[in-house]
Design a protein around this motif. Sequence first.
Motif, PDB file in Angstrom:
ATOM      1  N   ALA A 217      19.948  19.555  23.124  1.00 46.80           N
ATOM      2  CA  ALA A 217      20.156  20.730  23.793  1.00 46.80           C
ATOM      3  C   ALA A 217      21.401  20.678  25.573  1.00 46.80           C
ATOM      4  O   ALA A 217      22.074  21.270  25.527  1.00 46.80           O
ATOM      5  CB  ALA A 217      19.759  22.005  23.591  1.00 46.80           C
ATOM      6  N   SER A 218      21.621  18.840  25.432  1.00 39.06           N
ATOM      7  CA  SER A 218      22.423  19.158  26.599  1.00 39.06           C
ATOM      8  C   SER A 218      23.557  19.359  26.666  1.00 39.06           C
ATOM      9  O   SER A 218      23.850  19.815  28.035  1.00 39.06           O
ATOM     10  CB  SER A 218      21.921  17.067  26.805  1.00 39.06           C
ATOM     11  OG  SER A 218      22.546  16.914  26.269  1.00 39.06           O
ATOM     12  N   PHE A 219      23.856  19.724  25.677  1.00 39.13           N
ATOM     13  CA  PHE A 219      26.275  20.059  25.574  1.00 39.13           C
ATOM     14  C   PHE A 219      25.800  21.052  26.056  1.00 39.13           C
ATOM     15  O   PHE A 219      27.153  21.460  26.643  1.00 39.13           O
ATOM     16  CB  PHE A 219      26.482  19.938  24.632  1.00 39.13           C
ATOM     17  CG  PHE A 219      25.861  20.892  23.488  1.00 39.13           C
ATOM     18  CD1 PHE A 219      26.728  22.043  23.021  1.00 39.13           C
ATOM     19  CD2 PHE A 219      24.852  20.814  22.959  1.00 39.13           C
ATOM     20  CE1 PHE A 219      26.406  22.921  22.210  1.00 39.13           C
ATOM     21  CE2 PHE A 219      24.431  21.997  21.654  1.00 39.13           C
ATOM     22  CZ  PHE A 219      24.744  22.991  21.959  1.00 39.13           C
ATOM     23  N   LEU A 220      24.578  22.106  26.046  1.00 41.35           N
ATOM     24  CA  LEU A 220      25.329  22.934  27.058  1.00 41.35           C
ATOM     25  C   LEU A 220      24.539  23.493  28.190  1.00 41.35           C
ATOM     26  O   LEU A 220      25.109  24.758  29.371  1.00 41.35           O
ATOM     27  CB  LEU A 220      23.763  24.225  26.410  1.00 41.35           C
ATOM     28  CG  LEU A 220      23.309  24.553  24.667  1.00 41.35           C
ATOM     29  CD1 LEU A 220      22.228  25.116  24.124  1.00 41.35           C
ATOM     30  CD2 LEU A 220      24.289  25.282  24.019  1.00 41.35           C
ATOM     31  N   GLY A 221      24.567  22.848  28.370  1.00 37.54           N
ATOM     32  CA  GLY A 221      24.756  22.637  30.135  1.00 37.54           C
ATOM     33  C   GLY A 221      23.439  22.932  30.854  1.00 37.54           C
ATOM     34  O   GLY A 221      23.696  23.655  32.602  1.00 37.54           O
ATOM     35  N   TYR A 222      22.452  23.191  30.154  1.00 41.39           N
ATOM     36  CA  TYR A 222      21.742  24.498  30.817  1.00 41.39           C
ATOM     37  C   TYR A 222      20.622  23.102  31.736  1.00 41.39           C
ATOM     38  O   TYR A 222      20.282  21.891  30.961  1.00 41.39           O
ATOM     39  CB  TYR A 222      20.449  24.608  29.938  1.00 41.39           C
ATOM     40  CG  TYR A 222      19.091  25.087  30.690  1.00 41.39           C
ATOM     41  CD1 TYR A 222      19.689  25.857  31.496  1.00 41.39           C
ATOM     42  CD2 TYR A 222      18.411  24.926  29.784  1.00 41.39           C
ATOM     43  CE1 TYR A 222      17.601  26.674  32.064  1.00 41.39           C
ATOM     44  CE2 TYR A 222      16.423  25.068  30.694  1.00 41.39           C
ATOM     45  CZ  TYR A 222      16.987  26.105  31.181  1.00 41.39           C
ATOM     46  OH  TYR A 222      15.677  26.080  32.167  1.00 41.39           O
ATOM     47  N   ARG A 223      20.798  23.145  32.620  1.00 44.77           N
ATOM     48  CA  ARG A 223      19.897  22.307  34.383  1.00 44.77           C
ATOM     49  C   ARG A 223      18.745  22.913  34.590  1.00 44.77           C
ATOM     50  O   ARG A 223      19.510  23.739  36.261  1.00 44.77           O
ATOM     51  CB  ARG A 223      20.937  21.012  35.094  1.00 44.77           C
ATOM     52  CG  ARG A 223      22.083  20.525  33.665  1.00 44.77           C
ATOM     53  CD  ARG A 223      21.375  19.607  33.681  1.00 44.77           C
ATOM     54  NE  ARG A 223      22.463  18.711  32.695  1.00 44.77           N
ATOM     55  CZ  ARG A 223      22.473  18.734  31.453  1.00 44.77           C
ATOM     56  NH1 ARG A 223      22.184  19.785  30.646  1.00 44.77           N
ATOM     57  NH2 ARG A 223      23.318  18.258  31.141  1.00 44.77           N
ATOM     58  N   PRO A 224      17.750  23.102  34.479  1.00 49.21           N
ATOM     59  CA  PRO A 224      16.900  24.034  35.535  1.00 49.21           C
ATOM     60  C   PRO A 224      17.040  23.313  36.449  1.00 49.21           C
ATOM     61  O   PRO A 224      16.522  22.332  36.449  1.00 49.21           O
ATOM     62  CB  PRO A 224      15.959  23.985  34.486  1.00 49.21           C
ATOM     63  CG  PRO A 224      16.137  23.187  33.855  1.00 49.21           C
ATOM     64  CD  PRO A 224      17.336  22.348  33.215  1.00 49.21           C
ATOM     65  N   LYS A 225      16.296  24.283  37.682  1.00 50.49           N
ATOM     66  CA  LYS A 225      16.429  23.571  38.803  1.00 50.49           C
ATOM     67  C   LYS A 225      14.613  23.895  39.703  1.00 50.49           C
ATOM     68  O   LYS A 225      14.755  23.044  40.297  1.00 50.49           O
ATOM     69  CB  LYS A 225      17.216  25.001  39.802  1.00 50.49           C
ATOM     70  CG  LYS A 225      18.733  25.053  39.436  1.00 50.49           C
ATOM     71  CD  LYS A 225      19.382  23.634  39.115  1.00 50.49           C
ATOM     72  CE  LYS A 225      20.757  23.649  39.188  1.00 50.49           C
ATOM     73  NZ  LYS A 225      21.297  22.228  38.828  1.00 50.49           N
TER      74      LYS A 225
END
Length: 278
Positions: A217-225
Motif C-alpha cells: 500500500a506504499s503508493f498511498l504515501g502513508y508514512r507514519p511518524k
Amino acid sequence: MKKLVLTGAAGRLGSYLREPLSRMSDELVSSDIAEDLGQLYPGERYQKADIAQYDQMFDLLDGADVVVHFGALVDEVPFEEMLGPNFLGAYNVWEAAYQRGLKRVVYASSIHAVGMYLRSDFIGTDAPHRPDTFYGLAKCFAEDLGRMYWEKRQLEAVCLRILSCARVTNTRALGTWLSYDDLIQLVTRAVDTPTTGFSIVYGVSNNDRAPVDNSKASFLGYRPKDNAEQFAERILKQAQPADIKGLSDTRHGGPFAAVDLGESCMIQMNIVDDKKEN
C-alpha cells in the motif's frame, strides 16, 4: 474538493478527524446519530443521520466527492444487533455513494477482519480474511463490498485496517498502536491520493514491533511518524506474563480473538476515552 462527508463524527476517532477534514474541502458534513456535535469548525456543518437507513444516507451524500465512513458499532455484540449498523450500514453507504456519483469511499475497517492469524505471522494487505468475531466479519463484508463496487461499478475504496488507535496500555499495543497524528495522516492520504482503485492499508504507526506489512500500500504515501517503543519500558515493567496458549496473547485480534461470538470485548480493552474537545 467541494464536499466531504464523515460518518461516525461523534465518536472518539471522528473527533480527531473533523478539523483536518474540514480543511480539505469547501464543506465538511459531519454525521452521526447524536443530536449535535457542539461547536463546529469553519466550513463544517452537522447532519444527523442513521447509517442503517438508506434514504438518510442517500440524502447525506448529495453533492459529495468522498465519504469517510467511520460510523459503526465498535464492540462485539450479537449478530442481530450488528446487522443494521455494520452490515446494512456499509451497503447503504456504498450504494448511496454509487447512486450519488461519488469518487471514493474511505472505510474504517479493522485488524479484526484478519484477527485469527497468529501474531507471529507478519501478514500483508493481501492476507485472506480470518475474522475473529461478528464485528470482524462485518469488516470482511464491507471490504468485499468495496472490492465488488470497484470492479463492477468503478467506485474507488480505501479500507483502513485499523489496529489500536488508543493510548498504549498493554504489551499488544506496543506493536498495534496508531497515534492520532498518524490516523489523520492515514485518512488524509486515503482522501487526497489521485487514484486508488480498491486498496487495503493497515492503520498502524511506525512501531518497531508492528506485526503487519504495508509495503503493497506504499503508493498511498502513508508514512507514519510515531513509534510505540517510547512506552515500552513502562508497559513491560508492569505487564503480566503472557499466556502462550491463549488466543488473546497469540492472535492478531487480541482479546477479540478470545471472546465468545456476540460477547462484549470493550470492557477488557482498557481504552482511555480521550475524545478531542474542540
